[in-house]
Design a protein around this motif. Structure first.
Motif, short mmCIF file in Angstrom:
data_model
loop_
_atom_site.label_atom_id
_atom_site.label_comp_id
_atom_site.label_asym_id
_atom_site.label_seq_id
_atom_site.Cartn_x
_atom_site.Cartn_y
_atom_site.Cartn_z
N ASP A 48 64.88 61.36 54.66
CA ASP A 48 64.80 60.54 55.88
C ASP A 48 66.14 60.44 56.61
N ARG A 55 67.00 65.57 63.80
CA ARG A 55 65.93 65.58 64.80
C ARG A 55 65.81 64.25 65.53
N ASN A 56 66.68 63.29 65.19
CA ASN A 56 66.68 61.99 65.85
C ASN A 56 67.62 61.99 67.05
N ASP A 58 69.49 59.68 68.14
CA ASP A 58 70.75 58.96 67.93
C ASP A 58 71.67 59.67 66.94
N GLN A 82 64.38 62.89 72.89
CA GLN A 82 63.39 62.79 71.82
C GLN A 82 63.17 64.16 71.20
N SER A 83 62.64 64.16 70.00
CA SER A 83 62.41 65.42 69.30
C SER A 83 61.34 66.23 70.01
#
Length: 279
Positions: A48, A55-56, A58, A82-83
């Motif tokens: 995670d 891929r986040n 931030d 966004q991804s």
């Protein structure tokens, strides 16, 4: 109880050397497995936070690119909102297999200094006494270069590749839904490849030590090295000029550092030969 005597490397047979190598490999493999088990247990953090972190929106790399974009007056052209892709698993044992191999990879990265230490212990008996004194420095510098390469692959190569490949479409009818195995393979290759590439100065040190490489040779073929670096950058990065330049710069710096290292090694070898000839 009597202590076990250490065998003299000069009197050891070929089979003795193989036995010694076997135990070094066993200890190194055990260290990798132990760290791999720890990584297996820490599944939430490994996947995670680390694996799926790039891929986040931030992610630190994207924030830095967005800041540079705004600073240079390009508005938000380099910002990652966004991804552009989703991740899925299409095999029955896909996620479990990914979990196992990712843990082993993480175990190798975490145990790299110890693996290097076992390698050094195996070759140390063949070195001179003054060369063995540099063992700690060798392990520290090699590990530092490897981890710098890993960080470079994780924070630079991986997000650039994911951003480019994830948003690339031949048609709006085709959705980017990556298999989890392919996604993690991209992260793994980027990280491990950069970690090994950053070991270039260490490799050049040993090549110069045995006389296979000289600073004159490296300077003479600098142009060819530049071409090879650009080709290598094109292989491990997305096919855009900016990404290739970002990757090529540190590799070229490492090449120049390698020239300096080979120069120092050759100079020290010449001094030793002069002392031997005088005595």
């Amino acid at each position: 109880m009597a202590k076990k005597k250490t065998k003299d490397p000069q009197t050891m047979s070929f089979l003795d050397h193989l036995e010694e190598l076997r135990w070094h490999l066993i200890r190194a493999t055990t260290a990798v497995l132990i760290m791999g088990i720890i990584a297996f247990i820490a599944k939430g953090f490994i996947f995670d936070v680390l694996i799926f972190g790039p891929r986040n929106a931030d992610f630190p790399t994207y924030r830095g690119l967005c800041w540079l974009s705004q600073l240079s007056g390009m508005d938000n052209s380099l910002c990652f909102e966004q991804s552009p892709f989703s991740i899925q698993s299409r095999k029955v044992a896909g996620q479990f297999s990914v979990h196992i191999w990712t843990s082993i990879t993480a175990g190798f990265i975490a145990a790299f200094p110890f693996v290097l230490y076992e390698f050094w212990k195996f070759i140390a008996p063949a070195l001179y006494e003054n060369e063995r004194k540099y063992s700690k420095g060798f392990i520290f510098i090699s590990s530092l270069l490897f981890f710098l390469g890993v960080l470079f692959g994780y924070y630079v190569i991986t997000p650039l590749s994911l951003n480019f490949l994830g948003s690339y479409q031949v048609s709006e009818l085709v959705l980017n839904e990556f298999d989890v195995d392919d996604y993690i393979r991209l992260v793994r290759v980027s990280v491990i490849a950069c970690g090994l590439i950053f070991e270039l100065p260490i490799i050049m040190y040993f090549l110069a030590k045995v006389g296979l490489v000289t600073p004159e040779f490296l300077r003479k073929y600098r142009k060819f090295a530049l071409v090879i670096v650009l080709i290598l950058s094109a292989i491990i990065t997305p096919p855009d000029i900016v990404s290739q330049i970002i990757v090529a710069i540190p590799i070229l710096i490492l090449y120049e550092v390698s020239i300096l290292i080979s120069k120092i090694v050759v100079r020290n070898n010449n001094k030793k030969q002069k002392k031997v000839s005088v005595t």
